[in-house]
Design a protein around this motif. Structure first.
Motif, PDB file in Angstrom:
ATOM      1  N   ARG A 265       4.181  -6.999   1.070  1.00 61.18           N
ATOM      2  CA  ARG A 265       2.768  -7.147   0.485  1.00 61.18           C
ATOM      3  C   ARG A 265       1.881  -5.839   0.644  1.00 61.18           C
ATOM      4  O   ARG A 265       1.268  -5.370  -0.471  1.00 61.18           O
ATOM      5  CB  ARG A 265       1.894  -8.235   0.761  1.00 61.18           C
ATOM      6  N   ALA A 267       3.303  -2.981   0.672  1.00 62.97           N
ATOM      7  CA  ALA A 267       3.861  -2.002  -0.394  1.00 62.97           C
ATOM      8  C   ALA A 267       3.516  -2.488  -1.747  1.00 62.97           C
ATOM      9  O   ALA A 267       3.146  -1.216  -2.465  1.00 62.97           O
ATOM     10  CB  ALA A 267       5.360  -2.246  -0.159  1.00 62.97           C
ATOM     11  N   VAL A 268       3.315  -3.616  -1.969  1.00 60.17           N
ATOM     12  CA  VAL A 268       2.759  -4.008  -3.433  1.00 60.17           C
ATOM     13  C   VAL A 268       1.201  -3.439  -3.424  1.00 60.17           C
ATOM     14  O   VAL A 268       0.939  -2.825  -4.541  1.00 60.17           O
ATOM     15  CB  VAL A 268       2.728  -5.576  -3.575  1.00 60.17           C
ATOM     16  N   ALA A 271       1.348   0.033  -4.438  1.00 60.17           N
ATOM     17  CA  ALA A 271       2.038   0.150  -5.955  1.00 60.17           C
ATOM     18  C   ALA A 271       0.900  -0.006  -6.763  1.00 60.17           C
ATOM     19  O   ALA A 271       0.867   0.687  -7.866  1.00 60.17           O
ATOM     20  CB  ALA A 271       3.247  -1.189  -6.014  1.00 60.17           C
ATOM     21  N   TRP A 283       0.995  -4.108 -13.643  1.00 61.85           N
ATOM     22  CA  TRP A 283       1.808  -4.316 -12.663  1.00 61.85           C
ATOM     23  C   TRP A 283       1.719  -5.782 -12.203  1.00 61.85           C
ATOM     24  O   TRP A 283       0.533  -6.161 -12.010  1.00 61.85           O
ATOM     25  CB  TRP A 283       1.837  -3.531 -11.430  1.00 61.85           C
ATOM     26  N   PHE A 285       4.254  -8.290  -9.623  1.00 63.62           N
ATOM     27  CA  PHE A 285       5.599  -8.244  -8.732  1.00 63.62           C
ATOM     28  C   PHE A 285       5.947  -9.703  -8.247  1.00 63.62           C
ATOM     29  O   PHE A 285       5.137 -10.563  -7.597  1.00 63.62           O
ATOM     30  CB  PHE A 285       5.331  -7.509  -7.279  1.00 63.62           C
ATOM     31  N   PRO A 338       9.931  -6.314 -10.302  1.00 61.31           N
ATOM     32  CA  PRO A 338       8.677  -5.814 -10.743  1.00 61.31           C
ATOM     33  C   PRO A 338       8.626  -6.130 -12.477  1.00 61.31           C
ATOM     34  O   PRO A 338       9.572  -5.972 -12.960  1.00 61.31           O
ATOM     35  CB  PRO A 338       8.689  -4.305 -10.415  1.00 61.31           C
ATOM     36  N   VAL A 369       6.154   1.313  -9.310  1.00 55.68           N
ATOM     37  CA  VAL A 369       7.573   0.775  -8.778  1.00 55.68           C
ATOM     38  C   VAL A 369       7.770   2.076  -7.932  1.00 55.68           C
ATOM     39  O   VAL A 369       8.175   1.791  -6.759  1.00 55.68           O
ATOM     40  CB  VAL A 369       8.572   1.032  -9.861  1.00 55.68           C
ATOM     41  N   ASN A 371       5.587   3.970  -6.204  1.00 55.86           N
ATOM     42  CA  ASN A 371       4.792   3.806  -5.261  1.00 55.86           C
ATOM     43  C   ASN A 371       5.262   2.610  -4.301  1.00 55.86           C
ATOM     44  O   ASN A 371       5.054   2.814  -3.009  1.00 55.86           O
ATOM     45  CB  ASN A 371       3.341   3.493  -5.737  1.00 55.86           C
ATOM     46  N   PHE A 372       5.891   1.569  -4.820  1.00 57.33           N
ATOM     47  CA  PHE A 372       6.364   0.537  -4.028  1.00 57.33           C
ATOM     48  C   PHE A 372       7.441   0.898  -3.198  1.00 57.33           C
ATOM     49  O   PHE A 372       7.665   0.425  -2.091  1.00 57.33           O
ATOM     50  CB  PHE A 372       6.543  -0.520  -5.025  1.00 57.33           C
TER      51      PHE A 372
END
Length: 436
Positions: A265, A267-268, A271, A283, A285, A338, A369, A371-372
């Motif tokens: 989360r 990481a999202v 993103a 975006w 996810f 994603p 993606v 960034n994720f």
């Protein structure tokens, strides 16, 4: 190990006078023995690394200190103006790789001892032979510390001293369990010695007496250096992003260790900071956290893929090989899908402009993606982006119960890497640049 305290804790520390200017080839144990013949069993000797480097001939000619720092640097951790915090060849993270241009001839610099633990052991052995004493030896150097202003001496080499006092498993004075307390005793001793040696007093050696219970074989200062996996603060400032980007790898084999959903989360959250057209948020996810959900999706995708391959005239043997190559998703303990949504997209009624509008959203989704994936690397998680969901979007939407306007843009396998990543072959920027 646990170091038992003496019955009545106390100690004294003093600087050793009479150490002459040290030159390459000098026997440090002999110099100390001549200056401090009163050394006793249980004393701890604190020796500034600078005189160890001089005695060991770690004096090199360099056109500039920066050139020498480059040569001793393994990894840049942080940079601000001319100041660099780096990991050096000894594995120490410190300013300027420990390269010192003071108190040495113009055009030369001092490097840290090549093996400070071995240097400490040699001095200890020499004093045992010369004075028949059992002493501990710590080689010290000056460090700055994160979050703290000012410098202090720490241990970079040690012999005959317990460098760590592990209190875990014990209790405090109130009976509370100690679960994380490991004291860096060697660093505490180094700092105590620096109080009497000083930075400019010309007193490179100090003695601590009264802490003989801290002596013991087997410990080295190398044990004070955190491993990369245990170092929560391994990355620096602006280098943090660059390090995370360069450390990102496509990982295809994972351990069975569960993935922390909170890390995904986070990481999202990274993103969705990517740029997007018209202030939109394209975006979405889908996080597949249950094994049943992952299996249902991957089985449906596999069946759709097999049907496509048979329609293309592929042999059953060829189909089996292709399906096996797709096992990276099936072997991962966590999957994310994603998706792109085009809420807020402009419609121009012109094929070229409408196509360009869609491409803007695709690029924005790709940025999210990326960034994720980078954020997952920062969380010490491995990942692999696989494009397969883009080839059966209807199947993915049906299995996951997604709205019709959600466009799956691949899948990301996530987990703890089963092995260390292979060294990345450097790619210079020039082949990818056109200057006008």
């Amino acid at each position: 190990m646990r170091v038992p305290p003496p019955p009545s804790p106390s100690y004294e520390v003093w600087a050793v006078a009479g150490i002459p200017e040290v030159r390459p080839g000098d026997d440090l144990a002999r110099l100390v023995a001549d200056a401090a013949p009163e050394l006793r069993d249980g004393d701890i000797l604190l020796v500034t690394s600078k005189i160890v480097s001089k005695a060991e001939g770690r004096i090199v000619r360099a056109d500039s200190r920066e050139e020498a720092i480059d040569a001793e640097t393994v990894r840049v951790v942080a940079r601000r103006g001319p100041l660099r915090i780096v990991e050096n060849r000894q594995g120490l993270v410190m300013a300027a790789a420990g390269v010192d241009a003071s108190n040495t001839e113009p055009g030369t610099v001092l490097l840290l001892p090549e093996n400070p633990d071995a240097s400490a052991a040699a001095i200890r052995a020499g004093l045992r032979e010369l004075l028949s004493v059992d002493v501990g030896v710590i080689v010290t150097d000056t460090f700055g510390r994160p979050w703290r202003t000012g410098l202090t001496d720490v241990a970079i080499g040690a012999a005959g001293v317990h460098v760590l006092d592990d209190l875990r498993g014990g209790t405090d004075a109130h009976g509370n369990p100690l679960s994380a307390t490991v004291v860096a005793t060697a660093d505490e001793l180094a700092a105590a010695g620096d109080l009497v040696k000083g930075k400019a007093a010309g007193l490179p050696v100090a003695v601590v007496r009264g802490l003989g219970h801290m002596l013991g074989d087997g410990s080295t200062a190398a044990q004070l250096v955190r491993t990369a996996t245990d170092d929560m603060f391994r990355l620096g400032t602006s280098e943090a992003v660059r390090e995370a980007v360069t450390q990102r790898r496509t990982v295809r084999a994972f351990t069975a260790e569960p993935v922390d959903p909170a890390a995904v989360r986070r990481a999202v959250e990274a993103a969705v900071t990517a740029p997007a057209p018209h202030h939109t948020t394209p975006w979405r996810f889908v996080l597949l956290e249950s094994e049943a959900a992952r299996r249902e999706l991957l089985d449906a995708m596999r069946d759709a893929w097999i049907e496509d391959l048979r329609r293309d005239g592929k042999t059953e043997e060829s189909i089996t090989k292709r399906i096996r190559r797709g096992d990276v998703l099936r072997n991962a303990p966590y999957l994310a899908v994603p998706c792109m949504v085009m809420d807020g997209a402009h419609t121009y009624g012109h094929a070229r402009r409408d196509a360009a509008e869609r491409e803007m959203f695709v690029v924005a989704t790709g940025a999210g993606v990326q960034n994720f994936l980078v954020a997952l690397a920062g969380e010490r998680l491995g990942s692999a982006w696989v494009s397969s969901t883009m080839f059966c979007r209807d199947v993915v939407r049906k299995v996951l119960g997604l709205p019709e306007d959600w466009e799956p843009m691949g899948a990301v396998a996530i987990g703890h890497p089963a092995a260390a990543p292979r060294e990345r072959v450097p790619r210079p920027a020039d082949p990818f640049i056109a200057v006008r």
